[in-house]
Design a protein around this motif. Structure first.
Motif, PDB file in Angstrom:
ATOM      1  N   THR A   1      -3.694   7.518  -0.037  1.00 42.09           N
ATOM      2  CA  THR A   1      -2.997   6.713   0.956  1.00 42.09           C
ATOM      3  C   THR A   1      -2.729   7.513   2.231  1.00 42.09           C
ATOM      4  OG1 THR A   1      -1.925   5.462  -0.812  1.00 42.09           O
ATOM      5  CG2 THR A   1      -0.966   5.280   1.377  1.00 42.09           C
ATOM      6  N   GLY A   2      -3.034   6.899   3.375  1.00 38.75           N
ATOM      7  CA  GLY A   2      -2.829   7.562   4.654  1.00 38.75           C
ATOM      8  C   GLY A   2      -3.970   8.451   5.065  1.00 38.75           C
TER       9      GLY A   2
ATOM     10  N   ALA B   1      -2.416   6.651  -4.037  1.00 39.43           N
ATOM     11  CA  ALA B   1      -3.864   6.521  -3.836  1.00 39.43           C
ATOM     12  C   ALA B   1      -4.311   5.120  -4.216  1.00 39.43           C
ATOM     13  CB  ALA B   1      -4.612   7.559  -4.653  1.00 39.43           C
ATOM     14  N   LEU B   2      -5.404   4.680  -3.587  1.00 38.00           N
ATOM     15  CA  LEU B   2      -6.015   3.391  -3.886  1.00 38.00           C
ATOM     16  C   LEU B   2      -7.400   3.665  -4.459  1.00 38.00           C
ATOM     17  CD1 LEU B   2      -5.128   1.502  -0.574  1.00 38.00           C
ATOM     18  CD2 LEU B   2      -3.750   1.707  -2.654  1.00 38.00           C
TER      19      LEU B   2
ATOM     20  N   ASN C   1      -9.231   6.681  -2.619  1.00 38.42           N
ATOM     21  CA  ASN C   1      -8.762   6.830  -1.236  1.00 38.42           C
ATOM     22  C   ASN C   1      -7.277   7.194  -1.224  1.00 38.42           C
ATOM     23  OD1 ASN C   1      -7.840   4.547   1.368  1.00 38.42           O
ATOM     24  ND2 ASN C   1      -8.475   6.658   1.617  1.00 38.42           N
TER      25      ASN C   1
ATOM     26  N   VAL D   1       0.830  -1.213   0.000  1.00 36.31           N
ATOM     27  CA  VAL D   1       0.000   0.000   0.000  1.00 36.31           C
ATOM     28  C   VAL D   1       0.858   1.254   0.000  1.00 36.31           C
ATOM     29  CG1 VAL D   1      -1.677   1.328   1.328  1.00 36.31           C
ATOM     30  CG2 VAL D   1      -1.960  -1.154   1.091  1.00 36.31           C
ATOM     31  N   ASP D   2       1.981   1.213   0.721  1.00 31.63           N
ATOM     32  CA  ASP D   2       2.851   2.389   0.830  1.00 31.63           C
ATOM     33  C   ASP D   2       3.510   2.777  -0.492  1.00 31.63           C
ATOM     34  OD1 ASP D   2       2.264   2.601   3.503  1.00 31.63           O
ATOM     35  OD2 ASP D   2       3.973   1.378   4.143  1.00 31.63           O
TER      36      ASP D   2
ATOM     37  N   TYR E   1      -1.157  13.492  -8.528  1.00 36.83           N
ATOM     38  CA  TYR E   1      -0.170  12.669  -7.826  1.00 36.83           C
ATOM     39  C   TYR E   1       1.087  12.558  -8.700  1.00 36.83           C
ATOM     40  CZ  TYR E   1      -4.396  11.226  -5.275  1.00 36.83           C
ATOM     41  OH  TYR E   1      -5.575  11.217  -4.557  1.00 36.83           O
TER      42      TYR E   1
ATOM     43  N   ALA F   1      -6.869  -2.026  -0.050  1.00 38.06           N
ATOM     44  CA  ALA F   1      -6.130  -1.527   1.116  1.00 38.06           C
ATOM     45  C   ALA F   1      -5.800  -2.638   2.108  1.00 38.06           C
ATOM     46  CB  ALA F   1      -6.952  -0.438   1.803  1.00 38.06           C
TER      47      ALA F   1
END
Length: 420
Positions: free
Chosen positions: A29-30, A11-12, A27, A6-7, A57, A120
């Motif tokens: 990330t974070g 974005a997801l 979403n 995920v890192d 991004y 996620a």
């Protein structure tokens, strides 16, 4: 290659696709924010959306989850280097939805959210779509299209056969093969028995010669049968409607026959360009149709599968084992690329005729009372393991070497060999 986490992504995104529009849940990330939007399925809209992600991004990857392995949306998204696509199994998403929505209610925006959530929480269990080269992807589509058109030809030929039996069954005896140009042209020229009987012998002979049917005895027999034939019915209420239908169907069959020839030519040319063709040409029973299908099935990315079992499972050849308490049962793998599975099963079936050990294995399993379909699937399982090693090591298959290995192991399989 390191598995993505995920890192690794800015974005997801979950996409619930549809024919006219795609619901999106984004979403960052974070963040606990979930941004919902809708994008038209038009190429311009998808492009604007994808490029907007790149601007928002910069120099970062965006992960996308979608219930697709291929299709227009995947084709559209695959061209963007900043997007990483994770295909989800539709049944997995459905069960995940059911776990939190017992009522069974389905909503497109909610499904997009669920897909982003699956991404996620379970990215480590998902695989990334890694597109093959343009040549392999083109070959893959062509062999699949060919298989579908061949099935269309079979269906249409059956329909024509059933129609001819209603008023003109004799023509089915005159031509053993129905999916041929000569069969189509004969019926187009003489769509009823009365018209065929009125034709002069020389006209019939000329027709056969023009279609490279130059066997005097065969042609003489056909002409004799045509002249002696008795009509099934004189009822115009039966003859005319069926004759009209035949005149509609025959041109369609001719188009399919020529289409398959065109595809065969294109597949042959593309297959010849592949360095790995020597591997797939070496497999017993592969032949000009299945060898390109097998090459497309394996592809050229040798890090795509960790081992043979990964391909066996993905192709749906490996059985599914379920356990509950003291009970255990094995069943057919339902979720898999059907054409891929069909390719391996068809190859295994043909290999029995061309491979010494495959024939021996078939006889061995048959002696145990196993049904044909079960034996062929089991044989396909074994062939994938062998083919995988050949593919990984870039080594053509050698039947003699494999038989020597069986002898060294004193395999009981060889006692079932033909002629033993």
């Amino acid at each position: 290659m390191k598995a993505p986490t995920v890192d690794d992504f800015a974005a997801l995104i979950g996409i619930d696709w549809a024919d006219q529009k795609h619901d999106i849940c984004e979403n960052p990330t974070g963040s606990k924010k979930y941004l919902h939007s809708v994008v038209s399925s038009k190429p311009e809209s998808i492009d604007n959306w994808a490029m907007n992600l790149k601007i928002r991004y910069p120099n970062k990857q965006v992960a996308i989850a979608c219930e697709l392995q291929k299709g227009p949306l995947i084709n559209a998204l695959s061209k963007y280097s900043h997007l990483t696509i994770f295909p989800l199994n539709p049944s997995s998403v459905a069960k995940y939805r059911q776990a939190f929505t017992p009522s069974g209610a389905k909503d497109d925006p909610s499904d997009a959210y669920l897909q982003a959530e699956i991404l996620a929480l379970h990215m480590d269990k998902l695989t990334v779509i890694q597109p093959e080269s343009a040549e392999i992807r083109a070959l893959s589509q062509l062999v699949e299209y060919r298989r579908k058109i061949v099935q269309d030809r079979v269906d249409l030929t059956n329909k024509i056969t059933a129609t001819l039996k209603n008023y003109y069954p004799q023509v089915l005896e005159w031509f053993s093969e129905k999916d041929t140009i000569i069969f189509c042209d004969f019926i187009k020229k003489w769509p009823s028995l009365m018209q065929a009987k009125k034709a002069k012998k020389q006209s019939l002979q000329t027709f056969f010669n023009q279609h490279n049917s130059r066997y005097p005895e065969v042609n003489a027999t056909r002409i004799s049968l045509i002249k002696k034939a008795t009509t099934l019915t004189d009822d115009l209420g039966v003859i005319e409607p069926n004759k009209i239908l035949i005149e509609i169907l025959i041109p369609q069959l001719k188009v399919l026959i020529k289409g398959i020839e065109q595809l065969d030519s294109e597949i042959k040319q593309r297959y010849k360009k592949q360095k790995d063709r020597v591997i797939f040409d070496s497999f017993p029973g592969a032949g000009p149709q299945l060898a390109p299908r097998l090459l497309a099935a394996f592809g050229t990315k040798r890090d795509r599968y960790t081992d043979a079992s990964a391909l066996q499972k993905y192709a749906g050849i490996a059985p599914v084992i379920e356990r509950s308490g003291k009970q255990k049962w094995v069943h057919w793998r339902y979720s898999c690329p059907k054409f891929l599975r069909q390719t391996f099963v068809e190859w295994a079936g043909l290999s029995v005729r061309f491979s010494f050990w495959a024939k021996a294995y078939y006889e061995q399993q048959k002696s145990k009372g196993k049904p044909h379909n079960v034996i062929i699937r089991s044989l396909a399982f074994k062939w994938i393991r062998i083919a995988f090693r050949c593919w990984k090591t870039r080594t053509p298959y050698n039947e003699s070497m494999y038989l020597e290995a069986l002898k060294r192991r004193d395999s009981p399989l060889l006692k079932f060999a033909v002629g033993a």
